[in-house]
Design a protein around this motif. Structure first.
Motif, PDB file in Angstrom:
ATOM      1  N   GLY A 242     -20.002 -34.206  89.393  1.00  9.57           N
ATOM      2  CA  GLY A 242     -21.208 -33.422  89.167  1.00  9.57           C
ATOM      3  C   GLY A 242     -22.159 -33.510  90.347  1.00  9.57           C
ATOM      4  O   GLY A 242     -21.970 -34.292  91.276  1.00  9.57           O
ATOM      5  N   VAL A 243     -23.170 -32.692  90.287  1.00 10.10           N
ATOM      6  CA  VAL A 243     -24.245 -32.733  91.276  1.00 10.10           C
ATOM      7  C   VAL A 243     -25.385 -33.486  90.611  1.00 10.10           C
ATOM      8  O   VAL A 243     -25.836 -33.119  89.532  1.00 10.10           O
ATOM      9  N   GLY A 244     -25.822 -34.560  91.255  1.00  5.66           N
ATOM     10  CA  GLY A 244     -26.819 -35.436  90.654  1.00  5.66           C
ATOM     11  C   GLY A 244     -28.152 -34.776  90.364  1.00  5.66           C
ATOM     12  O   GLY A 244     -28.726 -34.951  89.290  1.00  5.66           O
ATOM     13  N   LEU A 245     -28.638 -34.000  91.285  1.00  8.60           N
ATOM     14  CA  LEU A 245     -29.958 -33.392  91.148  1.00  8.60           C
ATOM     15  C   LEU A 245     -29.889 -31.892  91.364  1.00  8.60           C
ATOM     16  O   LEU A 245     -29.087 -31.409  92.170  1.00  8.60           O
TER      17      LEU A 245
ATOM     18  N   LEU B 206     -28.065 -29.186  94.426  1.00  8.65           N
ATOM     19  CA  LEU B 206     -27.346 -27.927  94.233  1.00  8.65           C
ATOM     20  C   LEU B 206     -28.053 -26.798  94.970  1.00  8.65           C
ATOM     21  O   LEU B 206     -27.415 -25.995  95.650  1.00  8.65           O
ATOM     22  N   GLU B 207     -29.369 -26.746  94.880  1.00  8.35           N
ATOM     23  CA  GLU B 207     -30.127 -25.733  95.623  1.00  8.35           C
ATOM     24  C   GLU B 207     -29.864 -25.859  97.116  1.00  8.35           C
ATOM     25  O   GLU B 207     -29.712 -24.856  97.811  1.00  8.35           O
TER      26      GLU B 207
END
Length: 70
Positions: A18-21, A25-26
């Motif tokens: 997953g992407v933590g924050l 991702l942005e």
């Protein structure tokens, strides 16, 4: 559906992560908007709105249609 990496004659299945924050991702999308599967010109990130909120990413597509992600 799996994601694989070809390394010479061998295939290696990649483990999902997953992407933590949301901000990470942005950042990925800002660096390469093609990750979203279409050609986009990024206009801004965390763009303030007239309603006191923010648009995470603001972009236009090839048809000059505005697109936003929040």
């Amino acid at each position: 559906m799996g994601l694989w990496r070809a390394d010479g004659k061998e295939l290696m299945r990649l483990s999902p992560s997953g992407v933590g924050l949301e901000s990470q991702l942005e950042g990925y999308i800002e660096a390469d908007p093609a990750l979203l599967g279409q050609r986009l010109l990024l206009i801004g990130r965390q763009v303030p709105t007239g309603y006191g909120g923010f648009i995470d990413l603001l972009a236009i597509d090839g048809k000059v249609s505005f697109t936003s992600w929040s």
